[in-house]
Write a protein that holds these residues in place. Structure first.
Motif, PDB file in Angstrom:
ATOM      1  N   ARG A  84       1.266  -0.196  -5.855  1.00 25.05           N
ATOM      2  CA  ARG A  84       1.284   0.255  -4.473  1.00 25.05           C
ATOM      3  C   ARG A  84      -0.109   0.582  -3.975  1.00 25.05           C
ATOM      4  O   ARG A  84      -0.976   0.971  -4.723  1.00 25.05           O
ATOM      5  N   ARG A 125      11.806  -1.977  -7.610  1.00 25.90           N
ATOM      6  CA  ARG A 125      10.929  -2.181  -6.458  1.00 25.90           C
ATOM      7  C   ARG A 125      11.541  -3.229  -5.551  1.00 25.90           C
ATOM      8  O   ARG A 125      11.949  -4.297  -6.008  1.00 25.90           O
ATOM      9  N   GLU A 133       9.325  -0.737  -0.659  1.00 29.97           N
ATOM     10  CA  GLU A 133       7.908  -0.385  -0.514  1.00 29.97           C
ATOM     11  C   GLU A 133       7.266  -1.042   0.690  1.00 29.97           C
ATOM     12  O   GLU A 133       6.360  -0.492   1.295  1.00 29.97           O
TER      13      GLU A 133
END
Length: 295
Positions: A21, A224, A254
């Motif tokens: 990230r 994710r 995300e």
């Protein structure tokens, strides 16, 4: 630049940090152009004028897609274009959404992806998928019949080829993340069984994805997700953000990708759209879903 896709935004709030990230927001752009301009200019000019600016000013991801035999010169070689983006940027993550895996030998994908990861110094997110268009498969003399199983096989083989004894040179990341571009519950479960990330932001796919991870013994906490949102850039980012929050729900999303243009729009307009997403929408998403009144 007339781009299909465009800017993406990073969503925080209830999502734990992942290995890859970025600090603030992520951005994504899918490039698409009308035909009248000379071929070399269609791709060279937008790369020079647009890519280095909005993504490098705070957003976190630039993503390219893959389709062939469209009238508007859609990208045919996403990893090649990703390498060009890597050479012109220094901070943004660079993703493919997607490489149509069954149309390529796994060693070809592994080698090209490794080179993009090297050029970018470890910023590649490799998205692969099965595709759906008959003309693309006909172009390669391939069959759609086993495309999902073949995509799963490509993911396993790419992982093996990135390990010691596989392709050289090896990528910077050990290993780069693989995102499975599956958009239905069966595909979400398959991504989970593989232990890979899911390239969808649809909250409805979180449960089958989580079930696949658990069934195969993978860490569910490491799940994710990221993907496209059917929304258009507007002057009302609060309304777009509300729509995004509703769509992703409580899934571990995300990144979201948004349409920044329709084919034929002037490059200046598309650049302004991307800037709007990166500077106005992304901060709203980063702040998280507003608490409902009365709670």
């Amino acid at each position: 630049m007339a781009a299909r896709g465009g800017a993406g935004a990073h969503r925080q709030g209830g999502i734990g940090p992942g290995r890859h990230r970025t600090r603030a927001s992520r951005a994504a752009r899918r490039h698409r152009h009308p035909l009248p301009r000379p071929g070399s200019v269609i791709w060279r000019d937008p790369l020079v004028r647009v890519v280095p600016s909005p993504p490098e000013r705070g957003s976190g991801r630039s993503s390219v897609s893959n389709d062939r035999r469209f009238d508007d010169d859609y990208i045919a070689a996403p990893l090649t274009y990703a390498a060009a983006i890597a050479a012109r940027t220094s901070r943004v993550r660079i993703g493919t959404a997607i490489v149509i895996a069954p149309l390529h030998h796994p060693a070809e994908i592994a080698e090209q992806a490794a080179m993009v990861d090297l050029v970018s110094n470890g910023r590649l997110d490799l998205g692969i998928g099965a595709g759906y268009r008959v003309p693309e498969y006909e172009l390669f003399g391939a069959s759609l019949q086993r495309r999902y199983a073949q995509t799963d096989e490509r993911a396993r083989e790419i992982r093996r080829l990135w390990a010691p004894g596989g392709v050289t040179p090896r990528p910077v990341q050990d290993p780069p993340p693989i995102w499975m571009g599956y958009q239905g519950p069966q595909g979400a479960r398959r991504a989970g069984l593989l232990g890979e990330s899911l390239l969808s932001a649809d909250a409805a796919l979180w449960e089958p994805y989580r079930a696949g991870l658990a069934e195969a013994g993978h860490d569910v906490a490491a799940a994710r997700m990221a993907g496209g949102i059917q929304a258009w850039v507007s002057e009302d980012p609060e309304a777009v953000a509300a729509r995004i929050f509703d769509f992703v729900g409580d899934a571990p999303v995300e990144t979201v990708f948004l349409w920044a243009s329709v084919g034929g729009q002037p490059e200046e307009t598309v650049a302004r759209h991307i800037q709007t997403v990166c500077t106005r929408l992304a901060p709203i998403l980063a702040a998280g879903r507003p608490a409902k009144e009365g709670r």
